[in-house]
Design an enzyme around this catalytic site. Sequence first.
Site, PDB file in Angstrom:
ATOM      1  N   ALA A 116      40.035  38.689  33.309  1.00 12.87           N
ATOM      2  CA  ALA A 116      39.465  37.939  34.849  1.00 12.87           C
ATOM      3  C   ALA A 116      38.181  39.256  35.146  1.00 12.87           C
ATOM      4  O   ALA A 116      38.804  39.828  34.096  1.00 12.87           O
ATOM      5  CB  ALA A 116      40.357  38.285  35.816  1.00 12.87           C
ATOM      6  N   LYS A 117      37.448  38.806  35.833  1.00 14.66           N
ATOM      7  CA  LYS A 117      36.624  40.049  36.485  1.00 14.66           C
ATOM      8  C   LYS A 117      36.399  39.766  37.902  1.00 14.66           C
ATOM      9  O   LYS A 117      36.916  37.843  38.347  1.00 14.66           O
ATOM     10  CB  LYS A 117      35.857  40.667  36.361  1.00 14.66           C
TER      11      LYS A 117
END
Length: 425
Positions: free
Chosen positions: A111-112
Amino acid sequence: MVSSPAAKEIPSLASATQHFFREAAIHLKLDPGIIKILERPQREVTVQVPLVKEDGTLEVFSGYRVQHSNARGPFKGGIRFHPSVDLEEVRGLAALMTWKCAVVNIPYGGAKGGIAVDPKHLTKRELKTLTQNFISMIMPVLGPFKDIPAPDVNTSAETMGWIVAKACELADDDVRGIVTGKPIEIGGSLGRREATGKGVAVSTLRLLKWLGKDPGKMRVAVQGFGNNGSYTALYLAQAGCKIQAVSDISGGLYKESGLDINALFQYVQTSDNHLLAGYPDALPISNEELLETDVDVLIPAALENQITVANAERIKAPIIIEAANAPVTPEADVILGKRGITVVPDILANAGGVVVSYFEWVQNQQGYYWDLDTVNTRLTMIMHRAFDDIYTLANEQHIPLRKAAYVIAVQRVARALEQKGMFVG
Ligand code: NAD
């Protein structure tokens, strides 16, 4: 005069990551349905984050959390604060995290997140409020077993402390495992700060070992002397390498007999000045010149897209270790490959940070904290195992290390999807 990389062919990190994923998917003859799942993020959250500033005015900032895949475990990835943050950039970085966690075989997805903001224009109190407002808005998709952020560009251990405070308040529970990269006092891990540079150095030394090269005879250049580059240089100097060139945003330093990395490291830890101001006993060089220096190992540890079609033919180092994310463009990668230059890819070389983030999370679950030796021994073990898997596959199948790394990562994620019954109606 050395020309700088051409702006025209610079791809986004998202398109470069997608390119390497597709290459691995074709190599693996992956099912088209699995490709469709993995070429897009699983979930994207966009929020408009309000902030009442200290002068009473109201500003609204765009914030993002992109969750690429949780096939192998909770989503994992940093949060960055930068004016250039947008959905496209965050998507690419989220996918990169999925592949990075799979390469080192830690039980996370990718994720980011980020906010499109220039933190220099906010006071500390405003930044804390903005961070906590953002967390309140994305809290439904976060959690120690759901999605675990960490520091990234312009966020720090202090930012993680603010997130822990807000998340614990919202959950009415001790959910400190919701982020990693925390200060030691509130559940951070020993060795986290230096982990990325340590992992880069471990990868470099492992390659040299496979190639039968003596670290004591290696001349090294490191671009970028921040968290990643400075620890990388320090550990490699300790292993006997001669660090002939280093640089930061102010430019570079070169000394044929080797720079005093300990002195430079101490200097940047204790001074706000740039590198060039701190070391008179060396030749000043530009960042472009550093990349083309005649050394045995080149380590770009600053920014993306530093080695492009514009300078790939002029790189002299036979070994490149990607400490930064995406410092080599896909087109330049092909040129380097044809020239016989060995490139250790970012998803392997700089994975040490997320490995120790994983250790931090494990320690939070256990409520039992490891000493520094334990952290470093386990980090080295994981990096060696990942490196050896990739090096062996690359040799067996006569493919570059980057392709081997993506093949291993994509296969692990695809298998996890299959084993969760993706094809069982
Ligand atoms: P940092 O901000 O601590 O350091 C960045 C360094 O690059 C500084 O020395 C800065 O002066 C230099 N720099 C900035 N602009 C430059 C330019 N135009 N030319 C040359 N040098 C320039 O950042 P960091 O944490 O060391 O990260 C560096 C790279 O490593 C980034 O690509 C980052 O994504 C990657 N990375 C870092 C970590 C980590 O845990 N720190 C983990 C994985 C990947």
